[in-house]
Design a protein around this motif. Structure first.
Motif, PDB file in Angstrom:
ATOM      1  N   ASP A  62      29.802   5.723  25.948  1.00 50.52           N
ATOM      2  CA  ASP A  62      31.178   6.186  25.777  1.00 50.52           C
ATOM      3  C   ASP A  62      31.944   5.916  27.066  1.00 50.52           C
ATOM      4  N   ASP A  63      33.243   6.201  27.055  1.00 49.67           N
ATOM      5  CA  ASP A  63      34.082   5.794  28.185  1.00 49.67           C
ATOM      6  C   ASP A  63      33.722   6.510  29.478  1.00 49.67           C
ATOM      7  N   SER A  64      33.039   7.619  29.394  1.00 49.04           N
ATOM      8  CA  SER A  64      32.633   8.313  30.622  1.00 49.04           C
ATOM      9  C   SER A  64      31.464   7.608  31.310  1.00 49.04           C
ATOM     10  N   GLN A  65      30.825   6.662  30.607  1.00 50.12           N
ATOM     11  CA  GLN A  65      29.646   5.978  31.150  1.00 50.12           C
ATOM     12  C   GLN A  65      29.922   4.524  31.529  1.00 50.12           C
ATOM     13  N   TYR A  66      31.125   4.041  31.259  1.00 53.76           N
ATOM     14  CA  TYR A  66      31.414   2.625  31.489  1.00 53.76           C
ATOM     15  C   TYR A  66      31.296   2.244  32.965  1.00 53.76           C
ATOM     16  N   ARG A  67      31.811   3.085  33.839  1.00 49.90           N
ATOM     17  CA  ARG A  67      31.788   2.694  35.258  1.00 49.90           C
ATOM     18  C   ARG A  67      30.360   2.635  35.787  1.00 49.90           C
ATOM     19  N   ALA A  68      29.519   3.551  35.356  1.00 53.94           N
ATOM     20  CA  ALA A  68      28.114   3.512  35.775  1.00 53.94           C
ATOM     21  C   ALA A  68      27.448   2.234  35.274  1.00 53.94           C
ATOM     22  N   ALA A  69      27.776   1.841  34.033  1.00 54.05           N
ATOM     23  CA  ALA A  69      27.210   0.606  33.484  1.00 54.05           C
ATOM     24  C   ALA A  69      27.713  -0.610  34.262  1.00 54.05           C
ATOM     25  N   HIS A  70      28.996  -0.590  34.613  1.00 54.90           N
ATOM     26  CA  HIS A  70      29.573  -1.688  35.372  1.00 54.90           C
ATOM     27  C   HIS A  70      28.919  -1.793  36.752  1.00 54.90           C
ATOM     28  N   THR A  71      28.689  -0.667  37.380  1.00 56.26           N
ATOM     29  CA  THR A  71      28.044  -0.649  38.692  1.00 56.26           C
ATOM     30  C   THR A  71      26.604  -1.139  38.594  1.00 56.26           C
ATOM     31  N   LEU A  72      25.900  -0.725  37.542  1.00 57.65           N
ATOM     32  CA  LEU A  72      24.521  -1.182  37.362  1.00 57.65           C
ATOM     33  C   LEU A  72      24.477  -2.694  37.184  1.00 57.65           C
ATOM     34  N   PHE A  73      25.370  -3.218  36.345  1.00 50.35           N
ATOM     35  CA  PHE A  73      25.398  -4.659  36.121  1.00 50.35           C
ATOM     36  C   PHE A  73      25.675  -5.409  37.416  1.00 50.35           C
ATOM     37  N   ARG A  74      26.682  -4.985  38.172  1.00 42.60           N
ATOM     38  CA  ARG A  74      26.991  -5.657  39.436  1.00 42.60           C
ATOM     39  C   ARG A  74      25.798  -5.594  40.388  1.00 42.60           C
ATOM     40  N   GLY A  75      25.078  -4.492  40.353  1.00 39.93           N
ATOM     41  CA  GLY A  75      23.905  -4.363  41.211  1.00 39.93           C
ATOM     42  C   GLY A  75      22.813  -5.362  40.872  1.00 39.93           C
ATOM     43  N   THR A  76      22.660  -5.692  39.580  1.00 40.35           N
ATOM     44  CA  THR A  76      21.645  -6.683  39.206  1.00 40.35           C
ATOM     45  C   THR A  76      21.993  -8.075  39.720  1.00 40.35           C
ATOM     46  N   LEU A  77      23.282  -8.314  40.009  1.00 37.41           N
ATOM     47  CA  LEU A  77      23.709  -9.579  40.598  1.00 37.41           C
ATOM     48  C   LEU A  77      23.834  -9.478  42.118  1.00 37.41           C
ATOM     49  N   HIS A  78      23.419  -8.328  42.660  1.00 43.62           N
ATOM     50  CA  HIS A  78      23.432  -8.079  44.104  1.00 43.62           C
ATOM     51  C   HIS A  78      24.844  -7.966  44.673  1.00 43.62           C
ATOM     52  N   TYR A  79      25.747  -7.434  43.838  1.00 44.17           N
ATOM     53  CA  TYR A  79      27.099  -7.140  44.283  1.00 44.17           C
ATOM     54  C   TYR A  79      27.254  -5.627  44.422  1.00 44.17           C
ATOM     55  N   PRO A  80      28.126  -5.178  45.330  1.00 44.53           N
ATOM     56  CA  PRO A  80      28.377  -3.738  45.447  1.00 44.53           C
ATOM     57  C   PRO A  80      29.219  -3.251  44.281  1.00 44.53           C
ATOM     58  N   PRO A  81      29.343  -1.943  44.111  1.00 44.22           N
ATOM     59  CA  PRO A  81      30.223  -1.409  43.061  1.00 44.22           C
ATOM     60  C   PRO A  81      31.655  -1.872  43.253  1.00 44.22           C
ATOM     61  N   ALA A  82      32.373  -2.000  42.157  1.00 42.05           N
ATOM     62  CA  ALA A  82      33.772  -2.413  42.220  1.00 42.05           C
ATOM     63  C   ALA A  82      34.602  -1.334  42.912  1.00 42.05           C
ATOM     64  N   ALA A  83      35.542  -1.772  43.731  1.00 37.52           N
ATOM     65  CA  ALA A  83      36.483  -0.835  44.332  1.00 37.52           C
ATOM     66  C   ALA A  83      37.394  -0.265  43.249  1.00 37.52           C
ATOM     67  N   ASP A  84      38.110   0.789  43.570  1.00 32.12           N
ATOM     68  CA  ASP A  84      38.916   1.473  42.557  1.00 32.12           C
ATOM     69  C   ASP A  84      39.924   0.546  41.887  1.00 32.12           C
ATOM     70  N   ASP A  85      40.589  -0.322  42.670  1.00 30.32           N
ATOM     71  CA  ASP A  85      41.579  -1.197  42.046  1.00 30.32           C
ATOM     72  C   ASP A  85      40.908  -2.259  41.175  1.00 30.32           C
ATOM     73  N   GLY A  86      39.734  -2.728  41.591  1.00 29.53           N
ATOM     74  CA  GLY A  86      39.001  -3.669  40.762  1.00 29.53           C
ATOM     75  C   GLY A  86      38.475  -3.027  39.494  1.00 29.53           C
ATOM     76  N   TRP A  87      38.015  -1.794  39.611  1.00 28.60           N
ATOM     77  CA  TRP A  87      37.518  -1.096  38.426  1.00 28.60           C
ATOM     78  C   TRP A  87      38.638  -0.831  37.429  1.00 28.60           C
ATOM     79  N   LYS A  88      39.844  -0.579  37.930  1.00 27.02           N
ATOM     80  CA  LYS A  88      40.970  -0.324  37.028  1.00 27.02           C
ATOM     81  C   LYS A  88      41.199  -1.507  36.090  1.00 27.02           C
ATOM     82  N   LEU A  89      41.032  -2.732  36.613  1.00 27.15           N
ATOM     83  CA  LEU A  89      41.152  -3.915  35.762  1.00 27.15           C
ATOM     84  C   LEU A  89      39.972  -4.029  34.805  1.00 27.15           C
ATOM     85  N   ALA A  90      38.759  -3.791  35.312  1.00 25.53           N
ATOM     86  CA  ALA A  90      37.565  -3.946  34.488  1.00 25.53           C
ATOM     87  C   ALA A  90      37.469  -2.888  33.398  1.00 25.53           C
ATOM     88  N   GLN A  91      37.974  -1.691  33.665  1.00 21.25           N
ATOM     89  CA  GLN A  91      37.847  -0.576  32.729  1.00 21.25           C
ATOM     90  C   GLN A  91      38.417  -0.904  31.354  1.00 21.25           C
TER      91      GLN A  91
END
Length: 405
Positions: free
Chosen positions: A10-39
Motif C-alpha cells: 500500500d502507499d505507506s510502504q512504497y518508499r521503503a520498497a523504493h529504498t530497498l530497490f535502490r539499495g540492490t543497485l548500490h544507490y542510497p535512498p532517494a532524497a525528499d525531492d527525488g522521492w516526490k517524483l518517484a512516489q
C-alpha cells in the motif's frame, strides 16, 4: 513451508520498497525531492513486497501501458521495474515467489504482455522473458560529420513546461506506428523531464512543416573544455527523438549536429537500423559503440498475444503448429496453429516445440525461428517447420521500443 510471504504493497510502504530497490543497485535512498517524483509512479495494486517476519526483503512493481505488435494492434502491457531482493535474502526463492505473484496479477488484470529491462541477462529467462528487441549506442564526431543535406523544415526550441505536453502528444501519435513501442505513463515523463537539479533538465526542440508539428528532440549538453586540446569535449546527448516522417527525422538529427561548440553527439537506445551514417559526408564519423538487448518480453496470455498480431500472407506458405511450454503460467502450454488467416489452439501434435521465453523472442520478428533452431533454442519435429514459421512471423521493419524504464 517458506520463510517469507508475498503481499500487495500500500502507499505507506512504497518508499521503503523504493529504498530497498535502490539499495540492490548500490544507490542510497532517494532524497525528499527525488522521492516526490518517484512516489507518483507507484500504482495501487501494481507493487508487491516479500516479507519475512513483517520485514520487507524484496519488491517488484509494474506500470500500466500498451505495446504495438505486428499488424498495427496495440495490446495491454505491463512494464516491470524496480525488481530487487535484499542481499541477505538472495538465492532463497524470494524473486521466484515475487515473479509468480506478479505474473498471476497480470493474468487477472488482463495484461497480454509484460516487458522489462534486465540489469543482469541470466535472471529472467526462467520466468518466461525473452529478448525481443535490440538497440545501439552511437557517437558522432561533429568535426568530421559534414552532413550532406540541410534542414528543410523549421526546428525551434520550446520551454520545458509547455514542451512536455507537446512532446507527449507527438509521441502518442508517432510511436505506435513502430512494432515494439510502448505507451508511456504520466510518471515516466515527469521523472524524465523534471529532475530536482535545474542543471540536469533537458532541452526540447520541435520540428514543424507547413505549420504542423511532426517531430521532436529531447537532448542535454554536457559542457567540456573549450580549447584546442579537446581533452574534455563538450557532448550533446540525444535523449529522445521521434518523427512522423523521414523529413522530420532528418531535420532533427541535422539540428543536433548543427549545435555550435559541441565536439561529439551521442545517443543511447537508438534503433539498430537507423540510417544515421547516410546523413553524413563522412560516414566513419558515426561509430556504433554498443549494441545491446533492449526489450525482454513476456507473453502473459499466449493465445491472445498470438491472435493480436498479423502474419505474412506469402503464396504457398502453409500453417505451422507451434508447441509452447510455460512453467510459470501453465494455462499457456499447448499447441497453436498459426497461419496467415489467424491462430487457433489445437490438439494436434506440434511441428516445433519451444519454451515461452523463446517464443517471446520471435514474437515481434527480431529473430527468426530458423536462427533459434540452429542455436538449439527450440525442438524441431518437422524439418521445414522453422522456415514456414519464419515466413509467417516476418516483419517489414526491425522492432524497437525506444523507451527505457
Amino acid at each position: 513451508m517458506t520463510d517469507h510471504d508475498i503481499r500487495v504493497l500500500d502507499d505507506s510502504q512504497y518508499r521503503a520498497a523504493h529504498t530497498l530497490f535502490r539499495g540492490t543497485l548500490h544507490y542510497p535512498p532517494a532524497a525528499d525531492d527525488g522521492w516526490k517524483l518517484a512516489q507518483d509512479s507507484y500504482e495501487p495494486g501494481r507493487a508487491f513486497g516479500a516479507f519475512a517476519d513483517d520485514e520487507l526483503i524484496g519488491t517488484v512493481q509494474a506500470f500500466s501501458s500498451q505495446m504495438a505488435v505486428p499488424g498495427g494492434a496495440v495490446v495491454p502491457h505491463a512494464a516491470v521495474s524496480r525488481v530487487g531482493v535484499r542481499v541477505d535474502w538472495t538465492r532463497r526463492g524470494v524473486l521466484s515467489a515475487l515473479q509468480r505473484a506478479q505474473l498471476r496479477s497480470f493474468v487477472e488484470s488482463g495484461d497480454v504482455v509484460a516487458t522489462l529491462r534486465a540489469s543482469e541477462s541470466l535472471i529472467y529467462g526462467r520466468f518466461g522473458y525473452g529478448v525481443a528487441t535490440r538497440y545501439r549506442t552511437v557517437r558522432i564526431d561533429r568535426s568530421r560529420a559534414k552532413p550532406r543535406t540541410r534542414i528543410t523544415g523549421r526546428v525551434r526550441l520550446v520551454d520545458l513546461e509547455p514542451g512536455e505536453q507537446l512532446v507527449r502528444s507527438l509521441y502518442e501519435q508517432v510511436a505506435p506506428r513502430r512494432v515494439g513501442t510502448i505507451g508511456r505513463w504520466p510518471a515516466w515523463w515527469s521523472m524524465g523531464l523534471h529532475q530536482p537539479s535545474r542543471d540536469e533538465r533537458p532541452k526540447i526542440a520541435v520540428r514543424s512543416s507547413d505549420g504542423e508539428d511532426d517531430g521532436y528532440l529531447i537532448y542535454k549538453v554536457k559542457p567540456g573544455v573549450h580549447d584546442a586540446s579537446e581533452s574534455k569535449p563538450t557532448t550533446l546527448d540525444v535523449i529522445d527523438l521521434w518523427a512522423r516522417t523521414p523529413e522530420a527525422w532528418a531535420d532533427l538529427w541535422l539540428f543536433a549536429l548543427g549545435v555550435d561548440l559541441v565536439a561529439e553527439v551521442t545517443a543511447e537506445g537508438r534503433p539498430v537500423d537507423e540510417p544515421l551514417e547516410w546523413l553524413l559526408g563522412d560516414r566513419r564519423a558515426c561509430k556504433t559503440t554498443a549494441e545491446e538487448d533492449e526489450t525482454w518480453l513476456r507473453l502473459v496470455d499466449v493465445p491472445a498475444a498470438l491472435s493480436a498480431r498479423t502474419y505474412r500472407d506469402r503464396a504457398g506458405t502453409a500453417p505451422v503448429l507451434i508447441g509452447v511450454r510455460d512453467t510459470y503460467l501453465p494455462d499457456n502450454t499447448g499447441t497453436y496453429r498459426v497461419s496467415a488467416d489467424g491462430v487457433s489452439r489445437v490438439t494436434d501434435a506440434p511441428e516445433l516445440v519451444l519454451d515461452v521465453d523463446t517464443l517471446a523472442s520471435a514474437y515481434l520478428g527480431d529473430v527468426s525461428f530458423s536462427t533459434l533452431a540452429a542455436t538449439r533454442r527450440l525442438d524441431v519435429v518437422e524439418p521445414d517447420a522453422p522456415a514456414r514459421a519464419d515466413a509467417l512471423f516476418a516483419v517489414p521493419e526491425i522492432p524497437w521500443c525506444g523507451t527505457f524504464f
